[in-house]
Design an enzyme around this catalytic site. Structure first.
Site: not given
Ligand code: LLP
Length: 463
Positions: A320, A323, A360, A391-392
């Site tokens: 899955e 990113r 981020r 404002c931070e």
């Molecule tokens: N599958 C599941 C069950 C997940 O919880 C996530 C991400 C993904 C796949 C995808 O992960 P990726 O390949 O995109 O890393 N907001 C954070 C990342 C949180 C990810 C949450 N779950 C950031 O900006 O780094």
């Protein structure tokens, strides 16, 4: 830009950053292809272009700040992932990284599946025509209403995250006269080498059911007894922005061990294993992400080997990535406003966005790079911190970077690799208007998510 230890110690302009000396790149005008999307280059006037369109034209037409998404690159990355895993495996794009109707259509055309984790993402997926059987529904606290919608729509699988949810989904499915295909999400107990907030496989956190203490085996035991559920596999997601494959290998090994236990106890070989997302991308020149084919080979080999050792048929693997597909495909374009040199420290460069379009850096201490995009410059490198207009004081977009010393208000600067978790985590802090996402392809640019307006803000404020 380099974060490796500087061979000759710190030079005049070098900065200590996280224990490393940050030295300017030899030529600030060069765009490192590792961090920029594939069609980004500079034109004969020195302006950064994407899909053949210079940023000055994009800024004029769409304003700043704005995210520009390289559609050709997005589609290439989808194909690279599905080719790497081949017809015997499934790639689910993780919609939380960035989701819009256009993205859903691209995924559908490129043959990818989609992982959603909320009613809103499910609605977007269905509205844009993603076949329900190609959708997986995730989340640690799905509401009954969300579960009902997902089951009624006929989603391909629901990933069960707790004992309570096993019963909830079974109940909903039965009351709708369905048998829902489900996977059970387990926490395998590995420490992923990433920021604490985006690591998900250690036991002390909210996701999944622990393998430790036989919890996950008990979850399978219960789920197998319920008529509303068809248990098809085990799911494990260990975290995000991970480069080291070792964590995935341990995870795969432990999940296969559970499959063997299930076979021994119930005489059932679960046909699927999902190893989640989390593959890292390059935010700066120092990051070295793996290519999809290396990842596919490494995961495929380990699952095959472990299954052979356990006498199991190799299950269908799914992954899955969010990113790793969308992250590198977009950059954020800002206009430079106030420039404040702090003698002996650094120069603060303020832009017309900030933590509302990229949280981020503040939230995870994330590192980004930045380039002067509207022109080139031969001026000396100047150590900068790119900050927003909120404002931070933690409103930082790029902590430490070099830009040319002749930078001036009105210049356009671009922060690459902002395709994932920037627009999707954007906020209205200080009543900022969330920027648009503009897809660029073959000399054409079109808005796929429009810029918010003050009217949008006031419409929600019902007085
Ligand atoms: N599958 C599941 C069950 C997940 O919880 C996530 C991400 C993904 C796949 C995808 O992960 P990726 O390949 O995109 O890393 N907001 C954070 C990342 C949180 C990810 C949450 N779950 C950031 O900006 O780094």
């Amino acid at each position: 830009m380099s974060r490796s230890a500087h061979p000759a110690g710190p030079r005049h302009a070098d900065v200590m950053s996280e224990g490393h000396y940050l030295a300017p790149a030899d030529d600030l005008n060069v765009l490192d292809e590792k961090v920029w999307s594939r069609t980004v280059t500079r034109d004969e006037h020195g302006a950064v272009t994407v899909g053949g369109i210079p940023v000055s034209r994009l800024a004029e037409e769409f304003g700043t700040p704005a995210y520009f998404l390289d559609e050709a690159d997005f589609r290439d990355r989808c194909r690279a992932w599905s080719d790497a895993f081949g017809p015997g495996a499934d790639v689910f794009y993780a919609g939380k990284a960035f989701l819009s109707r256009a993205v859903v259509r691209w995924l559908k055309e490129e043959g990818l599946n989609l992982d959603v984790c909320s009613g809103g993402e499910l609605a977007t997926a269905l509205d844009a025509g993603m076949p329900a059987e190609r959708i997986a529904f995730h989340g640690n606290n799905k509401t009954v209403e969300e579960i009902e919608r997902a089951v009624a729509a006929g989603v391909g699988r629901i990933v069960l995250d707790s004992f309570q949810e096993i019963v909830r989904v079974a109940h909903v499915a039965q009351s709708l006269g369905r048998r829902q295909r489900v996977q059970i999400r387990v926490t395998v107990g590995v420490e992923a080498h990433t920021h604490e907030f985006i690591a998900t496989a250690h036991e002390d956190q909210k996701f999944g059911i622990a393998l430790a203490g036989g919890q996950a085996a008990e979850a399978v035991r219960r789920a197998l007894t319920l008529d509303g559920l068809e248990v098809v596999g085990i799911h494990s997601h260990i975290g995000s922005q991970i480069f080291d494959m070792a964590g995935f290998e341990v995870s795969a090994r432990r999940v296969v061990r559970l499959l063997a236990e299930v076979r021994d106890e119930h005489g059932v070989e679960l046909p699927e294993i999902d190893l989640g997302g989390g593959l890292g991308i390059a935010y700066t020149s120092d990051d070295d992400p793996r290519e999809p084919h290396e990842i596919a080979k490494s995961l495929g080999d380990i699952v095959t080997r472990e299954c052979e050792a356990a006498g199991l048929a190799t299950p269908r693997i799914s992954v899955e990535p969010g990113r790793a597909i969308v992250g590198p495909t977009a950059f954020t374009l800002y206009e430079v406003g106030t420039i404040k040199p702090l003698e002996g420290l650094r120069t603060y460069v303020s832009v017309d966005g900030g933590m509302s379009d990229n949280i981020r850096t503040a939230l995870y201490d994330a590192e980004y790079s930045v380039s002067l995009a509207s022109r080139t410059s031969d001026a000396e490198p100047m150590l900068v911190r790119v900050v927003g207009k909120h404002c931070e004081s933690g409103d930082i977009v790029v902590k430490d970077a070099y830009l040319p010393a002749d930078l001036a208000p009105g210049d356009l600067i671009a922060v690459p690799a902002t395709g994932a978790y920037c627009r999707s985590m954007a906020s209205n802090y200080n009543h900022a208007l969330r920027p648009p996402v503009v897809a660029v392809r073959d000399g054409e640019a079109r808005v796929i998510v429009r810029r918010e307006t003050e009217e949008d803000l006031l419409r929600l404020d019902v007085g």
